[in-house]
Design an enzyme around this catalytic site. Structure first.
Site, PDB file in Angstrom:
ATOM      1  N   LEU A 160       0.834  -1.199   0.000  1.00 43.51           N
ATOM      2  CA  LEU A 160       0.000   0.000   0.000  1.00 43.51           C
ATOM      3  C   LEU A 160       0.868   1.247   0.000  1.00 43.51           C
ATOM      4  CD1 LEU A 160      -2.852  -0.943   2.487  1.00 43.51           C
ATOM      5  CD2 LEU A 160      -2.491  -1.635   0.114  1.00 43.51           C
ATOM      6  N   GLY A 197       1.155  -5.257   1.296  1.00 43.63           N
ATOM      7  CA  GLY A 197       0.116  -5.347   0.268  1.00 43.63           C
ATOM      8  C   GLY A 197       0.607  -6.041  -1.005  1.00 43.63           C
ATOM      9  N   ASN A 208       4.464  -7.784   6.676  1.00 48.59           N
ATOM     10  CA  ASN A 208       5.327  -7.199   7.713  1.00 48.59           C
ATOM     11  C   ASN A 208       4.666  -6.064   8.485  1.00 48.59           C
ATOM     12  OD1 ASN A 208       5.349  -5.690   5.291  1.00 48.59           O
ATOM     13  ND2 ASN A 208       7.200  -4.621   5.901  1.00 48.59           N
ATOM     14  N   GLU A 209       3.324  -6.001   8.430  1.00 49.08           N
ATOM     15  CA  GLU A 209       2.624  -4.847   9.009  1.00 49.08           C
ATOM     16  C   GLU A 209       3.004  -4.563  10.459  1.00 49.08           C
ATOM     17  OE1 GLU A 209       1.321  -6.905   6.926  1.00 49.08           O
ATOM     18  OE2 GLU A 209       0.257  -5.768   5.409  1.00 49.08           O
TER      19      GLU A 209
HETATM   20  C1  LIG Z   1      -3.660  -0.561  15.996  1.00 43.67           C
HETATM   21  C2  LIG Z   1      -3.446   0.219  14.749  1.00 43.67           C
HETATM   22  C3  LIG Z   1      -4.200  -0.384  13.595  1.00 43.67           C
HETATM   23  C4  LIG Z   1      -3.932   0.433  12.398  1.00 43.67           C
HETATM   24  C5  LIG Z   1      -4.486  -0.173  11.192  1.00 43.67           C
HETATM   25  C6  LIG Z   1      -4.251   0.744  10.094  1.00 43.67           C
HETATM   26  C7  LIG Z   1      -4.048   0.411   8.872  1.00 43.67           C
HETATM   27  C8  LIG Z   1      -4.077  -0.968   8.383  1.00 43.67           C
HETATM   28  C9  LIG Z   1      -3.426  -1.093   7.068  1.00 43.67           C
HETATM   29  C10 LIG Z   1      -2.649  -2.358   7.111  1.00 43.67           C
HETATM   30  C11 LIG Z   1      -2.162  -2.762   5.804  1.00 43.67           C
HETATM   31  C12 LIG Z   1      -0.985  -2.389   5.346  1.00 43.67           C
HETATM   32  C13 LIG Z   1      -0.451  -2.993   4.148  1.00 43.67           C
HETATM   33  C14 LIG Z   1       0.696  -2.287   3.505  1.00 43.67           C
HETATM   34  O1  LIG Z   1       0.961  -2.599   2.395  1.00 43.67           O
HETATM   35  S1  LIG Z   1       1.544  -1.058   4.321  1.00 43.67           S
HETATM   36  C15 LIG Z   1       2.922  -0.690   3.262  1.00 43.67           C
HETATM   37  C16 LIG Z   1       4.061  -1.487   3.689  1.00 43.67           C
HETATM   38  N1  LIG Z   1       5.131  -1.422   2.753  1.00 43.67           N
HETATM   39  C17 LIG Z   1       6.388  -1.542   3.111  1.00 43.67           C
HETATM   40  O2  LIG Z   1       6.709  -1.695   4.262  1.00 43.67           O
HETATM   41  C18 LIG Z   1       7.405  -1.471   2.004  1.00 43.67           C
HETATM   42  C19 LIG Z   1       8.378  -0.391   2.265  1.00 43.67           C
HETATM   43  N2  LIG Z   1       9.337  -0.349   1.168  1.00 43.67           N
HETATM   44  C20 LIG Z   1      10.409  -1.178   1.065  1.00 43.67           C
HETATM   45  O3  LIG Z   1      10.606  -2.075   1.851  1.00 43.67           O
HETATM   46  C21 LIG Z   1      11.371  -0.901  -0.035  1.00 43.67           C
HETATM   47  O4  LIG Z   1      11.074   0.371  -0.578  1.00 43.67           O
HETATM   48  C22 LIG Z   1      11.366  -1.950  -1.194  1.00 43.67           C
HETATM   49  C23 LIG Z   1       9.969  -2.186  -1.740  1.00 43.67           C
HETATM   50  C24 LIG Z   1      11.961  -3.260  -0.678  1.00 43.67           C
HETATM   51  C25 LIG Z   1      12.250  -1.413  -2.345  1.00 43.67           C
HETATM   52  O5  LIG Z   1      13.520  -1.073  -1.842  1.00 43.67           O
HETATM   53  P1  LIG Z   1      14.488  -0.146  -2.712  1.00 43.67           P
HETATM   54  O6  LIG Z   1      14.560  -0.638  -4.097  1.00 43.67           O
HETATM   55  O7  LIG Z   1      15.754  -0.041  -1.929  1.00 43.67           O
HETATM   56  O8  LIG Z   1      13.754   1.256  -2.785  1.00 43.67           O
HETATM   57  P2  LIG Z   1      13.650   2.404  -1.665  1.00 43.67           P
HETATM   58  O9  LIG Z   1      13.374   1.827  -0.342  1.00 43.67           O
HETATM   59  O10 LIG Z   1      14.849   3.285  -1.786  1.00 43.67           O
HETATM   60  O11 LIG Z   1      12.348   3.175  -2.138  1.00 43.67           O
HETATM   61  C26 LIG Z   1      12.347   3.935  -3.331  1.00 43.67           C
HETATM   62  C27 LIG Z   1      11.309   5.036  -3.201  1.00 43.67           C
HETATM   63  O12 LIG Z   1      10.014   4.424  -3.050  1.00 43.67           O
HETATM   64  C28 LIG Z   1       9.387   4.951  -1.877  1.00 43.67           C
HETATM   65  N3  LIG Z   1       8.528   3.878  -1.280  1.00 43.67           N
HETATM   66  C29 LIG Z   1       8.914   2.681  -0.853  1.00 43.67           C
HETATM   67  N4  LIG Z   1       7.864   1.968  -0.395  1.00 43.67           N
HETATM   68  C30 LIG Z   1       6.776   2.772  -0.531  1.00 43.67           C
HETATM   69  C31 LIG Z   1       5.381   2.615  -0.218  1.00 43.67           C
HETATM   70  N5  LIG Z   1       4.864   1.480   0.321  1.00 43.67           N
HETATM   71  N6  LIG Z   1       4.557   3.634  -0.476  1.00 43.67           N
HETATM   72  C32 LIG Z   1       5.027   4.793  -1.016  1.00 43.67           C
HETATM   73  N7  LIG Z   1       6.348   4.996  -1.341  1.00 43.67           N
HETATM   74  C33 LIG Z   1       7.197   3.996  -1.097  1.00 43.67           C
HETATM   75  C34 LIG Z   1      10.543   5.303  -0.974  1.00 43.67           C
HETATM   76  O13 LIG Z   1      10.130   6.219  -0.018  1.00 43.67           O
HETATM   77  C35 LIG Z   1      11.520   5.875  -1.963  1.00 43.67           C
HETATM   78  O14 LIG Z   1      11.069   7.181  -2.288  1.00 43.67           O
HETATM   79  P3  LIG Z   1      12.128   8.362  -2.527  1.00 43.67           P
HETATM   80  O15 LIG Z   1      12.975   7.922  -3.668  1.00 43.67           O
HETATM   81  O16 LIG Z   1      11.272   9.558  -2.819  1.00 43.67           O
HETATM   82  O17 LIG Z   1      12.890   8.498  -1.251  1.00 43.67           O
END
Ligand SMILES: CCCCC/C=C\CCC/C=C/CC(=O)SCCNC(=O)CCNC(=O)[C@H](O)C(C)(C)COP(=O)(O)OP(=O)(O)OC[C@H]1O[C@@H](n2cnc3c(N)ncnc32)[C@H](O)[C@@H]1OP(=O)(O)O
Length: 287
Positions: free
Chosen positions: A109, A154, A178-179
């Site tokens: 997400l 997601g 990994n939430e």
């Molecule tokens: C009791 C409290 C209850 C609360 C309940 C509330 C909500 C419930 C919702 C639950 C569900 C959640 C599901 C989800 O999907 S949450 C999202 C989780 N995602 C992650 O943890 C992934 C994070 N990202 C990574 O691990 C890495 O980026 C990667 C995918 C492995 C890629 O690594 P790499 O190639 O090294 O790239 P970068 O890390 O340098 O990232 C590049 C660029 O992309 C941006 N970015 C990364 N992930 C996301 C994302 N999920 N959304 C938006 N943007 C993302 C990152 O910030 C970099 O941007 P910049 O280049 O501008 O710095």
């Protein structure tokens, strides 16, 4: 239940979902006359590209939204529209989902969708997340995820929403829900889908500790079905798809439908979906 099973034979799981209450009105039975041949065979949109080979009946959906194919509202909307078009196309029996990005299948997400948005927007976003899962998990097509990069949260949900997972054999690529590591909680239907994939105990450990598995470890717990070298992921998905398509569609669909009905909580029901949407959007709003 007898009715559900009768309907499953007629409509497939998507049809059963709509019989149970809701949105999926796109079983194989209702082919829209609106799509031109060209529209049905190829569609290019900014974040997603779909190629349907009408000789094999297999579509390849490529996610192409740099930097990490994060699931924003726009992305999810496009994804669902593409899925719906394919679902309505009688000539399409199988779907392979992959990424055009190097190293990333999907980062899950879009974090920016969960930060500083109005309650209305949070609700709309969460509805789109639900829709993506309902359409994919309930698809009448055979679905294969060709996971050619990391696939956390997601992105993992999208992968386990498919019937089969082939991942690139690279220990640097990881996958998992990994939430909890992020201090948030995977909703119950993420949990159900994971349990249906890896079993109860592995899912419990995986969710509570928010584990991300390397590709080899993901294979060990059954989170993915097969590992292949990077350059073979798509060809292996195509070969595997031909085995899935050798099974008559109706038999595969009924089998899947019975399995899901007995093993999944009632998100397909309107009230469950609305309650989930309400709870999660309030949580996102107050995070
Ligand atoms: C009791 C409290 C209850 C609360 C309940 C509330 C909500 C419930 C919702 C639950 C569900 C959640 C599901 C989800 O999907 S949450 C999202 C989780 N995602 C992650 O943890 C992934 C994070 N990202 C990574 O691990 C890495 O980026 C990667 C995918 C492995 C890629 O690594 P790499 O190639 O090294 O790239 P970068 O890390 O340098 O990232 C590049 C660029 O992309 C941006 N970015 C990364 N992930 C996301 C994302 N999920 N959304 C938006 N943007 C993302 C990152 O910030 C970099 O941007 P910049 O280049 O501008 O710095």
């Amino acid at each position: 239940m007898a009715n559900v099973l009768r309907n499953s034979a007629k409509f497939g799981f998507s049809g059963v979902l709509s019989q149970l209450s809701i949105h999926s009105r796109h079983g194989r039975e209702c082919v829209s006359p609106c799509f031109s041949l060209q529209q049905r065979n190829n569609s290019t949109s900014p974040k997603i590209k779909v190629d349907l080979d009408s000789s094999t009946g297999v579509a390849v959906l490529r996610m192409q939204s740099p930097p990490v194919n994060s699931l924003s509202l726009d992305f999810l909307t496009e994804f669902c529209i593409n899925l719906e078009k394919l679902e309505m196309d009688r000539s399409c029996r199988g779907l392979i989902i992959t990424s055009t990005l190097s190293k990333v299948f999907s980062a899950g997400l879009d974090i920016m969708e969960m930060y500083g948005k109005s309650p209305e927007r949070c609700g709309e976003f969460w509805k789109a997340v639900q829709e993506m899962w309902l359409k994919l998990y309930g698809s009448n097509m055979a679905t294969i995820a060709a996971i050619n990069g990391s696939s956390p949260a997601g992105g993992c949900l999208m992968s386990i929403g498919c019937d089969y997972r082939i991942m690139v054999d690279n220990p640097r690529y990881s996958i998992g829900l990994n939430e909890t590591q992020l201090g948030i909680v995977a909703p119950f239907w993420f949990k159900d889908t994971l349990v249906n994939t890896v079993g109860n105990r592995a899912a419990e450990l995986s969710l509570e500790l928010g584990l991300l598995y390397s590709a080899p470890d993901a294979l060990k717990i059954g989170l993915v079905d097969q590992l292949v070298p990077e350059d073979q992921v798509l060809s292996t998905a195509q070969d595997t798809m031909s085995k899935w398509l050798a099974i008559p569609d109706h038999a595969r669909q009924i089998d899947q439908c019975v399995y899901i009905i007995y093993n999944t909580s009632p998100l397909p029901l309107d009230h469950a979906r609305q309650m989930d949407q309400c709870v999660i959007s309030v949580c996102i709003y107050y995070i």
